[in-house]
Design an enzyme around this catalytic site. Structure first.
Site, short mmCIF file in Angstrom:
data_model
loop_
_atom_site.label_atom_id
_atom_site.label_comp_id
_atom_site.label_asym_id
_atom_site.label_seq_id
_atom_site.Cartn_x
_atom_site.Cartn_y
_atom_site.Cartn_z
N PHE A 1 38.98 45.70 31.18
CA PHE A 1 38.69 47.00 31.77
C PHE A 1 39.91 47.46 32.56
CE2 PHE A 1 36.71 49.73 35.05
CZ PHE A 1 35.96 50.58 34.24
N SER B 1 40.78 48.49 35.41
CA SER B 1 41.03 48.09 36.78
C SER B 1 41.22 46.58 36.96
CB SER B 1 39.88 48.55 37.68
OG SER B 1 38.67 47.91 37.29
N LYS B 2 41.09 45.80 35.90
CA LYS B 2 41.25 44.35 36.01
C LYS B 2 42.72 43.99 36.20
CE LYS B 2 36.85 43.79 35.17
NZ LYS B 2 35.93 43.50 36.28
N PRO B 3 43.01 42.77 36.66
CA PRO B 3 44.40 42.38 36.83
C PRO B 3 45.24 42.56 35.55
CG PRO B 3 43.00 40.84 37.98
CD PRO B 3 42.09 41.77 37.25
N LEU B 4 44.66 42.26 34.39
CA LEU B 4 45.27 42.61 33.11
C LEU B 4 44.29 43.55 32.42
CD1 LEU B 4 47.53 42.30 31.02
CD2 LEU B 4 46.23 40.38 30.04
#
Length: 360
Positions: free
Chosen positions: A181, A183-186
């Site tokens: 998604f 907004s995730k770190p990756l």
């Protein structure tokens, strides 16, 4: 100030992102294109697992994992009530029952000391969430699972890139599932996810499940879903991967600076266990009057979020009136997530920390 600044990251990789997207547009293989296969290999190498199976979302990855394990109607899956709804939602979609076990007060991850008491003859798996960017205590969880012959799924939607005792998230359990998604770190530029496993038979099942259960064209030995990762999203992730290790280090540095700047007896800052590293998918504090702090920060144009205001055992669809999960209840009433992304400046960190301390 941005809660998560995706534009700052895009500015670093604009040419590579655009080139990779244009390559997909030119070859036209929007489903199962070469980018998907390349990404799966590179993610497997990163996590240290033999198999990575791209998925349409993190939610789909959890669903695929449980379907591959044969979880079905009437089964029970032990999990955390302090998580995003997808954790329990996917269990229920298969007709199984999420059995909620309370969390640790310091990490907000599932408390292994409470798991064994929740195991019954209907328990078919343990799904532990690695919340806020830090892996759950999988040494303890896996030991319990081995004693009872149970598989363990890591819901690593927030922890991809984190480590526990030197091993990467998604390489700690029977199956690891993550989300891409945005907004995730990756993150990609839409929905995406992946499953990871060292078990070749499980990997084969998950690959078939994501393709409507087919092992070859128009031959379906099992039920499946449309769970494929798009080539365009794989292309975006391939462009982002070279930045990812450096961004993880930046997140750790920013997390440490926040923790130092927010030292105060009325502010509970995140605890990272000595054998763990965190990717700080969120930097989440706890305070006595969360709403007052949230409003004060909003007035100063500092964005915040609450992860999560209502634990799953209080959600109408999962309501357990007799559930006694006090640590989850307490966390839900007091947590507040502050701006966190790799491109926060020293000045922004100072501004946020000063505003929090002065308000508290």
């Amino acid at each position: 100030m941005q809660f998560i600044d995706l534009r700052a990251q895009y500015d670093q990789i604009e040419k590579d992102v655009n080139d990779r997207i244009h390559a997909v547009l030119k070859h036209g293989q929007y489903i199962n294109g070469p980018e998907v296969r390349e990404l799966e290999q590179r993610l497997a190498d990163f996590a240290g697992t033999p198999h990575c199976i791209g998925a349409a979302s993190g939610t789909g990855a959890l669903l695929m994992a449980m379907m591959a394990l044969g979880i079905s109607s009437g089964d029970e899956v032990i999990t955390s009530p302090f998580s995003f709804v997808a954790t329990a939602e996917t269990i229920a979609l298969l007709g199984a029952v999420p059995v909620f076990v309370d969390i640790q007060a310091d990490t907000c991850n599932i408390d292994p000391s409470l798991i064994e008491a929740a195991i019954t003859d209907r328990t078919k798996a343990i799904m532990a969430v690695s919340l806020f960017g830090q892996c759950a205590d999988f040494d303890a969880i896996n030991a319990i699972a081995r004693r009872h012959g149970l598989p363990v799924i890591e819901d690593a939607a927030q922890s991809f890139g984190a480590t526990s005792k030197g091993r990467k998230s998604c390489n700690l359990t029977t199956i690891g599932c993550t989300s891409f998604f945005p907004s995730k770190p990756l993150g990609c530029y839409g929905d995406g996810g992946a499953c990871f496993t060292a078990d070749e038979a499980l990997a084969t099942r998950m690959r078939e499940i994501r393709e409507h259960g087919q092992d070859r064209r128009y031959h379906h030995p099992r039920l499946g879903i449309n769970g494929r990762l798009d080539s365009l999203q794989a292309a975006v992730l391939l462009a982002k991967l070279p930045l990812f290790p450096g961004e993880i280090e930046k997140r750790r540095t920013i997390g440490a600076r926040y923790t130092q700047a927010l030292a105060h007896d009325r502010i509970t800052t995140p605890v990272v266990r000595p054998h763990n590293t965190s990717v700080y998918s969120q930097y989440t504090i706890r305070v006595g009057d969360r709403n007052a702090l949230k409003e004060a920060l909003r007035d100063q144009r500092i964005p915040t979020a609450v992860h999560y205001p209502v634990p799953l055992h209080h959600q109408p669809v999962f309501r357990r009136p007799d559930a006694h999960l006090p640590v989850s209840d307490e966390a839900s009433a007091h947590v507040l997530s502050l701006p966190m992304h790799p491109y926060l400046t020293h000045e922004e960190i100072h501004r946020v920390a000063t505003a929090v301390r002065e308000t508290v």
